[in-house]
Design a protein around this motif. Structure first.
Motif, PDB file in Angstrom:
ATOM      1  N   UNK A  14      93.266  66.190  86.383  1.00 53.11           N
ATOM      2  CA  UNK A  14      92.703  64.914  86.824  1.00 53.11           C
ATOM      3  C   UNK A  14      91.228  65.077  87.170  1.00 53.11           C
ATOM      4  N   UNK A  42      96.516  74.935  92.938  1.00 51.37           N
ATOM      5  CA  UNK A  42      95.549  73.920  92.487  1.00 51.37           C
ATOM      6  C   UNK A  42      94.242  74.617  92.147  1.00 51.37           C
ATOM      7  N   UNK A  43      93.753  74.380  90.936  1.00 49.70           N
ATOM      8  CA  UNK A  43      92.465  74.931  90.508  1.00 49.70           C
ATOM      9  C   UNK A  43      91.445  73.797  90.541  1.00 49.70           C
ATOM     10  N   UNK A  85      91.842  70.026  89.171  1.00 52.41           N
ATOM     11  CA  UNK A  85      91.016  68.902  89.629  1.00 52.41           C
ATOM     12  C   UNK A  85      89.577  69.152  89.184  1.00 52.41           C
ATOM     13  N   UNK A 140      87.523  63.375  89.112  1.00 51.81           N
ATOM     14  CA  UNK A 140      87.051  62.589  90.248  1.00 51.81           C
ATOM     15  C   UNK A 140      85.535  62.611  90.301  1.00 51.81           C
ATOM     16  N   UNK A 168      98.073  72.005  89.171  1.00 59.41           N
ATOM     17  CA  UNK A 168      97.075  70.946  88.972  1.00 59.41           C
ATOM     18  C   UNK A 168      95.701  71.539  88.734  1.00 59.41           C
TER      19      UNK A 168
END
Lengths: 195, 195
Positions: B180, B62-63, B115, B182, B113
């Protein structure tokens, strides 16, 4: 360690680890929801400025560029308390990728020092830009060349980054003059200045 | 809070704080020397690959791009353990400044992923690119325009960054699809997805 195929095998090997299960993105979001349950609100800039002057926290004057390798935590090895410094992280801690960020913050924080911190056993010294440029060129032929963070020589990468700052007309001269570089040694935990 | 002069006064106000003394660069180096005295060496990639397979740590998939504001610590609010994710930090957590870094790491880590995390009360939402572009243009007239991290609208800045990834032919499609965004709310500690 040799570059190239060996490094790739190394990272694949690690992928077979069985003791520790890597969390999914969903699990990270659940950890956040859990932690938010007893969360103490963080002060906004307005909140902070409304405190009596003697209780306010002085804004940071040191901009640190360091690596995003999870083993390398600048706030730990420098003993940073909140607001002591801004720590921008990216592969190897190359300044080029943080340059506009630094200029933006400097406009209102007026930094006094820039610290550029690279480290031993960095993946940017193991993998080579050429290999990655080639792979990206295959993925998107003719795409304009981009500035990758890999380097051939660790000390030289720090010197190059200091020069990058000093050579830019966009940086205030007094800040360029106070730009220093270091190598963090993961065996000793020591930060060694690069002259 | 209004933008412009008010924000500048705000940061000046904080500069008069008296209770907490900001450490100098020299003091940070001394803290490092102190901490290095009882330092436990960090494992190199070679060391790690020489461990029995079941004891190895799986590489991160995950990055995360997050802000370098010292109040915003992604590893804390996501409960990250070592190697759970790569956290690249820069002003506001804009992906543009971390893009080549991400491409470089993705070449051997093969992220699953991305984020993108922006946050409320971010200085990049308070200060305006226009003002800073103008100041830089005065400092170095005719210098090519650069990409500053400021934004006008918080949610839109996250959407823009997701689009930035999705629109690049340099990103693997399966990774672009799993990018994605946030907003981290500093009042609640919650990470709210941006749709």
């Amino acid at each position: 360690m040799d570059a190239g195929q060996n490094s790739k095998q190394l990272f694949k090997l690690n992928d077979q680890a069985t003791t520790y299960k890597r969390p999914s993105l969903q699990e990270l979001l659940e950890r956040n929801a859990q932690r938010a349950q007893d969360f103490k609100p963080i002060l906004t800039f307005d909140d902070m400025s409304n405190l009596p002057v003697e209780k306010q926290i002085p804004m940071p004057k040191i901009f640190i560029v360091s690596c995003d390798d999870p083993r390398i935590i600048a706030s730990d090895f420098l003993g940073l308390k909140q607001w002591d410094a801004v720590v921008a992280t990216g592969v190897a801690g190359r300044i080029a990728h943080q340059f506009e960020n630094m200029l933006f913050l400097d406009h209102f924080l007026h930094f006094e020092d820039i610290m550029i911190i690279h480290h031993t056993n960095c993946s940017a010294g193991i993998f080579k830009n050429d290999e990655i440029h080639k792979a990206l060129e295959e993925r998107a032929p003719g795409h304009p060349s981009i500035r990758l963070p890999g380097y051939e020589d660790l000390e030289q990468s720090v010197r190059d980054d200091i020069e990058f700052v000093k050579n830019s007309p966009l940086v205030r001269k007094e800040l360029a003059d106070r730009t220093t570089g270091y190598i963090y040694d993961i065996h000793t935990g020591k930060l060694n200045p690069v002259i």
